[in-house]
Design an enzyme around this catalytic site. Sequence first.
Site, PDB file in Angstrom:
ATOM      1  CD  GLU A  61      79.747 110.355  34.826  1.00 29.64           C
ATOM      2  OE1 GLU A  61      78.770 109.721  34.411  1.00 29.64           O
ATOM      3  OE2 GLU A  61      80.056 110.413  36.037  1.00 29.64           O
TER       4      GLU A  61
ATOM      5  CD  GLU B 230      79.630 107.864  40.045  1.00 21.57           C
ATOM      6  OE1 GLU B 230      78.614 108.581  40.132  1.00 21.57           O
ATOM      7  OE2 GLU B 230      80.656 108.203  39.433  1.00 21.57           O
TER       8      GLU B 230
ATOM      9  CG  ASP C 109      82.611 119.645  40.409  1.00 19.81           C
ATOM     10  OD1 ASP C 109      82.781 118.641  39.695  1.00 19.81           O
ATOM     11  OD2 ASP C 109      82.498 119.599  41.639  1.00 19.81           O
TER      12      ASP C 109
ATOM     13  CG  HIS D 139      74.294 106.945  34.637  1.00 15.37           C
ATOM     14  ND1 HIS D 139      74.786 107.310  33.415  1.00 15.37           N
ATOM     15  CD2 HIS D 139      75.099 107.530  35.550  1.00 15.37           C
ATOM     16  CE1 HIS D 139      75.841 108.080  33.580  1.00 15.37           C
ATOM     17  NE2 HIS D 139      76.051 108.243  34.874  1.00 15.37           N
ATOM     18  CD  GLU D 140      74.337 107.559  39.152  1.00 10.18           C
ATOM     19  OE1 GLU D 140      75.556 107.366  39.296  1.00 10.18           O
ATOM     20  OE2 GLU D 140      73.883 108.545  38.534  1.00 10.18           O
TER      21      GLU D 140
ATOM     22  CG  HIS E 277      79.115 105.448  37.422  1.00  9.12           C
ATOM     23  ND1 HIS E 277      80.169 105.858  36.635  1.00  9.12           N
ATOM     24  CD2 HIS E 277      78.192 106.451  37.352  1.00  9.12           C
ATOM     25  CE1 HIS E 277      79.891 107.051  36.106  1.00  9.12           C
ATOM     26  NE2 HIS E 277      78.697 107.430  36.518  1.00  9.12           N
TER      27      HIS E 277
ATOM     28  CE1 TYR F 169      78.157 114.033  32.760  1.00  9.34           C
ATOM     29  CE2 TYR F 169      77.039 111.937  33.082  1.00  9.34           C
ATOM     30  CZ  TYR F 169      77.633 113.067  33.598  1.00  9.34           C
ATOM     31  OH  TYR F 169      77.706 113.225  34.951  1.00  9.34           O
TER      32      TYR F 169
HETATM   33  N1  BES Z   1      78.974 110.841  38.793  1.00 10.74           N
HETATM   34  C1  BES Z   1      77.862 111.535  38.273  1.00 10.74           C
HETATM   35  C2  BES Z   1      77.489 112.750  39.064  1.00 10.74           C
HETATM   36  C3  BES Z   1      78.593 113.776  39.223  1.00 10.74           C
HETATM   37  C4  BES Z   1      79.405 114.126  38.169  1.00 10.74           C
HETATM   38  C5  BES Z   1      78.789 114.394  40.433  1.00 10.74           C
HETATM   39  C6  BES Z   1      80.418 115.071  38.339  1.00 10.74           C
HETATM   40  C7  BES Z   1      79.797 115.328  40.597  1.00 10.74           C
HETATM   41  C8  BES Z   1      80.616 115.663  39.551  1.00 10.74           C
HETATM   42  C9  BES Z   1      76.644 110.620  38.145  1.00 10.74           C
HETATM   43  O1  BES Z   1      76.945 109.306  37.815  1.00 10.74           O
HETATM   44  C10 BES Z   1      75.801 111.142  37.012  1.00 10.74           C
HETATM   45  O2  BES Z   1      76.287 111.182  35.926  1.00 10.74           O
HETATM   46  N2  BES Z   1      74.557 111.508  37.297  1.00 10.74           N
HETATM   47  C11 BES Z   1      73.621 111.962  36.289  1.00 10.74           C
HETATM   48  C12 BES Z   1      72.775 110.784  35.863  1.00 10.74           C
HETATM   49  C13 BES Z   1      72.340 110.773  34.433  1.00 10.74           C
HETATM   50  C14 BES Z   1      73.436 110.972  33.438  1.00 10.74           C
HETATM   51  C15 BES Z   1      71.570 109.507  34.138  1.00 10.74           C
HETATM   52  C16 BES Z   1      72.780 113.069  36.897  1.00 10.74           C
HETATM   53  O3  BES Z   1      72.982 113.372  38.072  1.00 10.74           O
HETATM   54  O4  BES Z   1      71.944 113.629  36.232  1.00 10.74           O
HETATM   55 ZN    ZN Z   2      77.622 109.117  35.853  1.00  6.63          ZN
END
Ligand code: BES
Ligand code: ZN
Length: 626
Positions: free
Chosen positions: A336, A289, A393, A313-314, A317, A401
């Site tokens: 999340e 996002e 991470d 989703h994005e 955010h 989530y």
């Molecule tokens: N912000 C996250 C991606 C992220 C999380 C990057 C933690 C680095 C560290 C992003 O918003 C996300 O949750 N992406 C998901 C989307 C899905 C839940 C719809 C993905 O990448 O799968």
């Molecule tokens: Zn996210």
Amino acid sequence: MSDEQKSIKIDPKSDDISTFSNFTQIQQKQVEIFASLDFSKKTLSGSITTTYSYIDKTAKELILDLKGPKIEKVELIENEKTTPLTFRIDLNNEFKDSLGTPLIIKLPDFQNEKPDSLKIKIDYITDENCTGIQFLEKEQTFNKQHYFMFTQCEAIQCRTLLPIQDTPSAKILVEAILEVEKPYKFLFGGIEKETSYDEKTNKTITKYTQKIPIPSYLIAFACGNLEYKKISERCGVYTEIGLGDKAKYEFEDSEKFIETAENYLGRKYDWEIYNLLVLPFSFPYGGMENPNLTFVTPSLLAGDKSLSNVIAHEISHSWTGNLVTNKNWKNFWVNEGFTIFMERKIAEILYGDDMKNLESLVGYEGVLKDIEMLGEDSTYTCLNPDIYGVDPDDGFTTVPYEKGFQLLYYLESLIGKNDFQNIMKNYIDKYKFLSVDYNGFKNVYEDYVKKNVNKGEEVLKEIDWDKWINSKGKPFYKFNFESKLGDDAVKLGDKFLNGNGSLDDKNVFVNWHTNVKMYFLKYLMKNIDKVNNDVYNKLKEVFGFKNEHYNMEIMNLWFQISLKTKHDDFIDDVKKFLLEIGRLKFVRPVYFSWYEFQPKESKEYFEKNKMVYHPFARRILSMKLK
Ligand code: BES
Ligand code: ZN
């Protein structure tokens, strides 16, 4: 040991245990980034000039997060005058591998009274150890004719690009001046102000501004040979040349998603412009996002908009995460969980309860699997994990989530949708531009329920917050996500598992939404012991499962079924798939399923090809395949 050599410690009680910075003494407010990109050397270099406010004027040093970049110079800037400052890097820090090597700058002993703020400029240059940035060879792009570069700062990778207070607790305004040779377009997560071209150097210089305070993890750069397609007045998409029309169609609903979120949260989209950037295949996430510039994986280009929940989703955010930000990574679920809640709220409003419940069901099954993989006693199975000394991470799963979503869904079910919507509105309004932990929401919820909900005090007594936040293992609360679409998938699943699948079933299947197809395949996976050779062959005969007919979400699940049942008839397709997409959601389970089946072959294949993956994906895959 003299003060000069002391290693920096992190107080376990600090507000953010993932940063070395002394942001509670002296805090960054505004940064100006100059960045020059050199594809031939694979470096990003320039300066970061930061204005800090003193909170505690006795502070003698400024400690910044740093992990990788070389520091060439540190200067104090006063009006037109610059004075060099002494600095050192804590190279032997006990957490150097996870959190980095802090940069310690000696603050000037001002002659007279200390000013309220000060400005410091630092020159930096990245190298191949900077894991927040990936430089791609031409062959790793869609067109295979130009280089590409992109960054991924969440959670704590910003410090691998430049020295900064890398904590979501200290938000900043950003100006960026970016320089690259023609014909490349150098993008930043902000609003483009002006572009100029310098004939002497053949370089394009673009200025961006981010006028809303953002956490450091939302700093984002990307560069490639790009085209831009407008989707609506405020939405558009950048892609490599040739992919624009496809992406424009795929993401056409962006405007509708923004409007739906605006209506629900009662607050207009603050960020003015919403652009997307389709990355090359190695992007390790589905979406990220970044402000004004959501990054997405090319695997969303399914041709039928069926994976657009990632966009919803994005976009969500933009409120939950980017306006109201988790103040540390223990509270990652505050970003999340709320965003999943919003994503599914958008699905509920636009497509109805059935689709929303199916998505919740898929999420629920997914988190059960993740918890099984982590072990029920793992700290990463609760909403308040212990991440002292580790890279946040490392514990990345669907727990924040889905358990986060479940808590909010439960809180909504106690008081009804209308009151809950009012609470969400109050929450965003109260904490916009700030960073919070979950108590921020708890306070707004309790305050509202006491004042506005019939027998509110009794409702509140029912909620065991501590249990929701701190209990490990499987969710203790039983949900009933009723969905006819889900029932259809289970029915067809049982039919095949009982040996009664037939060619006619294909017509039903192909007309299903991707989510239903996915639930069907996940149901088979859940019952993998029943997928014997006959069942397997029937599935293959009826559905075919050829790359060209199904999107990557479907192929990902089918490949897992094929490998988990120890079949090698799709190995060539699996190998191809693993070089066509670097999204961890796919490559991790596919590689790991292959590994269980053919450890030697899968390891060799990974070893041979690992450099095509993003450094983060490489690190996660290496845990098993090295
Ligand atoms: N912000 C996250 C991606 C992220 C999380 C990057 C933690 C680095 C560290 C992003 O918003 C996300 O949750 N992406 C998901 C989307 C899905 C839940 C719809 C993905 O990448 O799968
Ligand atoms: Zn996210």
